[in-house]
Design an enzyme around this catalytic site. Structure first.
Site, PDB file in Angstrom:
ATOM      1  N   LYS A 245       4.315  -8.973 -13.878  1.00 51.12           N
ATOM      2  CA  LYS A 245       4.101  -9.285 -12.369  1.00 51.12           C
ATOM      3  C   LYS A 245       4.150 -10.705 -12.206  1.00 51.12           C
ATOM      4  CE  LYS A 245       2.030  -8.106  -8.595  1.00 51.12           C
ATOM      5  NZ  LYS A 245       2.379  -6.757  -7.785  1.00 51.12           N
TER       6      LYS A 245
ATOM      7  N   GLY B  40       5.330   7.336  -3.530  1.00 52.34           N
ATOM      8  CA  GLY B  40       4.289   6.771  -4.314  1.00 52.34           C
ATOM      9  C   GLY B  40       2.892   7.714  -4.051  1.00 52.34           C
ATOM     10  N   SER B  41       2.825   8.326  -3.122  1.00 55.86           N
ATOM     11  CA  SER B  41       1.565   8.896  -2.829  1.00 55.86           C
ATOM     12  C   SER B  41       1.862  10.403  -2.007  1.00 55.86           C
ATOM     13  CB  SER B  41       0.579   8.282  -2.355  1.00 55.86           C
ATOM     14  OG  SER B  41      -0.785   8.962  -2.219  1.00 55.86           O
TER      15      SER B  41
ATOM     16  N   THR C 171      -1.531 -11.988  -6.168  1.00 55.13           N
ATOM     17  CA  THR C 171      -2.106 -12.418  -5.127  1.00 55.13           C
ATOM     18  C   THR C 171      -3.175 -11.519  -4.700  1.00 55.13           C
ATOM     19  OG1 THR C 171      -0.981 -11.218  -3.236  1.00 55.13           O
ATOM     20  CG2 THR C 171      -0.021 -13.429  -4.102  1.00 55.13           C
TER      21      THR C 171
ATOM     22  N   GLU D 198       0.872  -1.160  -0.082  1.00 56.39           N
ATOM     23  CA  GLU D 198      -0.063  -0.113  -0.140  1.00 56.39           C
ATOM     24  C   GLU D 198       0.850   1.212   0.313  1.00 56.39           C
ATOM     25  OE1 GLU D 198      -3.168  -0.583  -0.463  1.00 56.39           O
ATOM     26  OE2 GLU D 198      -2.953  -2.537  -0.301  1.00 56.39           O
TER      27      GLU D 198
ATOM     28  N   GLY E 138       7.367  -6.071  -8.109  1.00 60.16           N
ATOM     29  CA  GLY E 138       7.095  -7.194  -7.075  1.00 60.16           C
ATOM     30  C   GLY E 138       5.581  -7.086  -6.222  1.00 60.16           C
ATOM     31  N   ALA E 139       5.876  -8.087  -5.476  1.00 58.07           N
ATOM     32  CA  ALA E 139       4.541  -8.105  -4.500  1.00 58.07           C
ATOM     33  C   ALA E 139       5.109  -7.537  -3.149  1.00 58.07           C
ATOM     34  CB  ALA E 139       3.967  -9.419  -4.323  1.00 58.07           C
TER      35      ALA E 139
END
Length: 246
Positions: free
Chosen positions: A37, A170-171, A41, A12, A110-111
């Site tokens: 990707k 990222g934000s 998941t 997140e 990545g994850a």
């Protein structure tokens, strides 16, 4: 830089939207782009995954997944619980290398964080980056706590002999708090790598055409953008002497 590995300091943090911005800026610069990707998941069959979201926002991008697991868990755990074969780092590297023969730029998203396990042997995104000899872009959050997770990620990359290209926020909030504003100066210091962009909060909710037009304004020239780190710091970082006693 035919392959760029993109990881986050955790979940997140805006990694998928940042990946889409990098893809959009590269497409706008005339490059052919693929996004890979390795393990998606938490998404059921038929639902849109992260690679699909990158393609929706970025436009003319080849999107590919290697595996999909229904539960929102680390890939190794999700694969085990689903009774499915996991993804191994060498498979990620092979798929990215093949895409690189057909595209100017391959983005491997990545994850979660850098050391999330893909398989029971503990294979990670870092292992795939090592096999690819690819640089790594770290997507970090803006606020309190990001310095610790960013520095830990940067240290691990160096221990493994991997090249940290830089950090992207990222934000970036519309009304940034003091911690976020101070982190503009501190993130490059703890990472030992430049700040290469900052995406505005809510960027992923823009219409795709608006997202593509704006993406270069959020990213530095190293990522095919026009974002100026020095100007951003001058505008957003607080006065270092404010609040000190005379």
């Amino acid at each position: 830089m035919p392959v760029l590995v993109i990881t986050g300091t955790g979940t997140e943090v805006g990694k998928t939207v940042a990946t889409a911005a990098v893809a959009a800026a590269a497409v706008g610069a005339g490059r052919t782009v693929a996004v890979l990707k390795p393990a998606q998941t938490g998404v059921a069959p038929g639902e849109r995954g992260d690679a699909d979201e990158v393609a929706r926002l970025a436009g003319a991008v080849t999107a590919r997944e290697l595996a999909r697991f229904p539960e929102p868990l680390a890939p190794a755990t999700a694969a085990r619980r689903a009774g499915l074969a996991p993804v191994h780092p060498y498979e990620v590297a092979e798929a990215a290398a093949k895409l690189a023969t057909e595209h100017d730029l391959v983005l491997v998203e990545g994850a979660g964080g850098l050391l999330v396990h893909f398989d029971a042997a503990g294979g990670t995104l870092a292992d795939a980056a090592r096999l690819l000899r690819a640089p790594v872009l770290v997507v970090a959050s803006a606020g309190l706590g990001t310095l610790n997770t960013t520095e830990l990620t940067a240290r691990e990359l160096r221990v493994r002999g991997l090249d940290l290209l830089g950090v992207v926020i990222g934000s970036w909030p519309e009304q940034a708090d003091l911690a976020s504003r101070c982190n503009v100066a501190d993130l490059p210091h703890v990472a030992g790598a430049p700040l290469l962009g900052a995406l505005p909060a809510g960027a992923g909710a823009l219409a795709p055409a608006d997202f593509r037009a704006a993406a270069p304004e959020w990213l530095a020239p190293r990522l095919n953008g026009r974002w100026d780190a020095e100007a951003f710091a001058l505008r957003e970082a607080p006065d270092p002497f404010a609040g000190t006693a005379d």
